[in-house]
Write a protein that holds these residues in place. Structure first.
Motif, PDB file in Angstrom:
ATOM      1  N   ARG A   1       0.813  -1.201   0.000  1.00 52.03           N
ATOM      2  CA  ARG A   1       0.000   0.000   0.000  1.00 52.03           C
ATOM      3  C   ARG A   1       0.853   1.261   0.000  1.00 52.03           C
ATOM      4  NH1 ARG A   1      -4.339  -0.857   4.663  1.00 52.03           N
ATOM      5  NH2 ARG A   1      -2.573  -1.922   5.640  1.00 52.03           N
ATOM      6  N   VAL A   2       0.414   2.256  -0.747  1.00 49.56           N
ATOM      7  CA  VAL A   2       1.144   3.509  -0.861  1.00 49.56           C
ATOM      8  C   VAL A   2       0.165   4.667  -0.721  1.00 49.56           C
ATOM      9  CG1 VAL A   2       2.845   2.478  -2.418  1.00 49.56           C
ATOM     10  CG2 VAL A   2       0.865   3.664  -3.374  1.00 49.56           C
ATOM     11  N   VAL A   3       0.704   5.842  -0.436  1.00 47.07           N
ATOM     12  CA  VAL A   3      -0.105   7.054  -0.461  1.00 47.07           C
ATOM     13  C   VAL A   3      -0.357   7.397  -1.927  1.00 47.07           C
ATOM     14  CG1 VAL A   3      -0.196   9.502   0.112  1.00 47.07           C
ATOM     15  CG2 VAL A   3       0.860   7.889   1.710  1.00 47.07           C
ATOM     16  N   PRO A   4      -1.595   7.567  -2.352  1.00 46.04           N
ATOM     17  CA  PRO A   4      -1.858   7.880  -3.765  1.00 46.04           C
ATOM     18  C   PRO A   4      -1.163   9.183  -4.170  1.00 46.04           C
ATOM     19  CG  PRO A   4      -3.885   7.277  -2.613  1.00 46.04           C
ATOM     20  CD  PRO A   4      -2.834   7.436  -1.570  1.00 46.04           C
ATOM     21  N   PRO A   5      -0.333   9.164  -5.203  1.00 44.24           N
ATOM     22  CA  PRO A   5       0.423  10.367  -5.581  1.00 44.24           C
ATOM     23  C   PRO A   5      -0.454  11.587  -5.833  1.00 44.24           C
ATOM     24  CG  PRO A   5       1.262   8.452  -6.740  1.00 44.24           C
ATOM     25  CD  PRO A   5       0.011   8.000  -6.036  1.00 44.24           C
TER      26      PRO A   5
ATOM     27  N   ARG B   1      -8.461  10.625   2.706  1.00 47.33           N
ATOM     28  CA  ARG B   1      -8.267  10.760   1.263  1.00 47.33           C
ATOM     29  C   ARG B   1      -7.075  11.649   0.925  1.00 47.33           C
ATOM     30  NH1 ARG B   1     -12.577  13.274  -1.604  1.00 47.33           N
ATOM     31  NH2 ARG B   1     -11.662  12.256  -3.420  1.00 47.33           N
ATOM     32  N   GLU B   2      -6.812  12.643   1.782  1.00 51.19           N
ATOM     33  CA  GLU B   2      -5.770  13.624   1.486  1.00 51.19           C
ATOM     34  C   GLU B   2      -4.691  13.599   2.569  1.00 51.19           C
ATOM     35  OE1 GLU B   2      -5.907  15.100  -1.363  1.00 51.19           O
ATOM     36  OE2 GLU B   2      -7.977  14.544  -1.845  1.00 51.19           O
ATOM     37  N   TYR B   3      -3.429  13.631   2.120  1.00 47.93           N
ATOM     38  CA  TYR B   3      -2.278  13.603   3.004  1.00 47.93           C
ATOM     39  C   TYR B   3      -1.512  14.912   2.792  1.00 47.93           C
ATOM     40  CZ  TYR B   3      -3.457   8.638   3.118  1.00 47.93           C
ATOM     41  OH  TYR B   3      -4.125   7.443   3.266  1.00 47.93           O
ATOM     42  N   VAL B   4      -1.534  15.775   3.782  1.00 47.80           N
ATOM     43  CA  VAL B   4      -1.026  17.131   3.618  1.00 47.80           C
ATOM     44  C   VAL B   4       0.166  17.360   4.552  1.00 47.80           C
ATOM     45  CG1 VAL B   4      -1.614  19.594   3.690  1.00 47.80           C
ATOM     46  CG2 VAL B   4      -3.352  17.914   2.997  1.00 47.80           C
TER      47      VAL B   4
END
Length: 284
Positions: A36-40, A256-259
């Motif tokens: 699993r990865v953080v979606p670019p 959903r969002e990684y900030v």
């Protein structure tokens, strides 16, 4: 849910805490091998991190973030530009504004205009980033919860999500009540969700995953901010927070969002580069 005093001191020192509930690791955070990865397309940075550069050269700073690979930004003020002008700068840099921070006073003002401006920026979420000291008590948080429900319903009607961003004081216990819990329990999940600042919740001695399990799906945005052994802010991957463990609970968090964010970066662009690299390589 509350970490013991002894356990929290161990966390601050970077010592290993036994069990799956550990919040931090002894050394710098590193990427781990998994599928699993953080979606670019959902890696962003809060522009507050580069505020000193935005003041000097907003377009140049946005361009630099776009070249690093960032897909999104969190807006923290428009630096003297109109919403349309700021949107044009973002478009030029190849960036998408996913959220904008608005003061609590904005809710009591021309809220519809604020929502209209948010649409011009192209954001998905409007976020109240903090509460004044005068409201940091149970009665104040109940009042705010009621106001958030009204503002959130209007935001939802306008096609936007409404979030609250925490600081450490939100986890203070006042008159036997955790202030953050008052907001969590007193707001309608149809209209109000949360942008969880991972540094501040860990710094306060609480476990993000426990909150994910308590309120599934209510944390669509994470402020990914690392914590050094001495309790100060750290660039991602250079601190103690176990981000893979936290990210791995996405089925509960609804994230959903990684900030990326850093409140006091010595070198803002270096901090931004490190943050992007970490989120592109972390596995969980």
């Amino acid at each position: 849910m509350r970490a013991s005093r002894r356990g929290f001191l161990q966390l601050a020192g970077g010592a290993a805490i036994a069990g799956a509930g550990a919040l931090a690791s002894a050394g710098p955070a590193v990427a781990v091998s998994s599928r699993r990865v953080v979606p670019p397309g959902h890696i962003g940075i809060q522009l507050y991190t580069v505020r000193s550069l935005m003041t000097e050269d907003a377009q140049g700073t946005l361009d630099a973030l776009g070249r690093m690979g960032y897909a999104t930004v969190g807006v923290s003020g428009l630096y003297g530009h109109s919403p349309a002008e700021f949107r044009a700068m973002l478009d030029r840099a190849g960036l998408r504004a996913v959220l904008t921070h608005l003061s609590l006073d904005a809710i009591g003002g021309d809220w519809q205009r604020e929502l209209d401006d948010a649409h011009v920026l192209g954001v998905e979420y409007v976020v109240v980033p903090s509460l004044p000291g005068s409201l940091q008590n149970p009665a104040g948080y109940r009042q705010v919860a009621s106001e958030f429900n009204v503002a959130g319903e209007a935001a939802r009607a306008a096609g936007l999500g409404f979030l609250y961003h925490n600081h450490g004081f939100d986890f203070d216990t006042v008159d036997g009540e955790v202030l953050y819990d008052i907001l969590l329990d007193g707001t309608d999940p149809r209209y109000v969700d949360f942008e969880l600042d991972l540094y501040w919740i860990v710094h306060a001695g609480y476990d993000p995953v426990a909150y994910f399990r308590r309120a599934p799906g209510r944390f669509p945005v994470l402020h990914v901010k690392d914590r050094a052994v001495d309790g100060s802010f750290a660039d991602l991957g250079y601190g103690t927070i176990d981000f893979p463990r936290i990210f791995g609970q996405r089925r509960y968090s609804g994230t959903r969002e990684y900030v990326v964010e850093h409140d006091q970066p010595v070198s803002p662009l270096l901090t931004a580069k490190r943050g992007y690299r970490y989120l592109r390589t972390v596995r969980f």
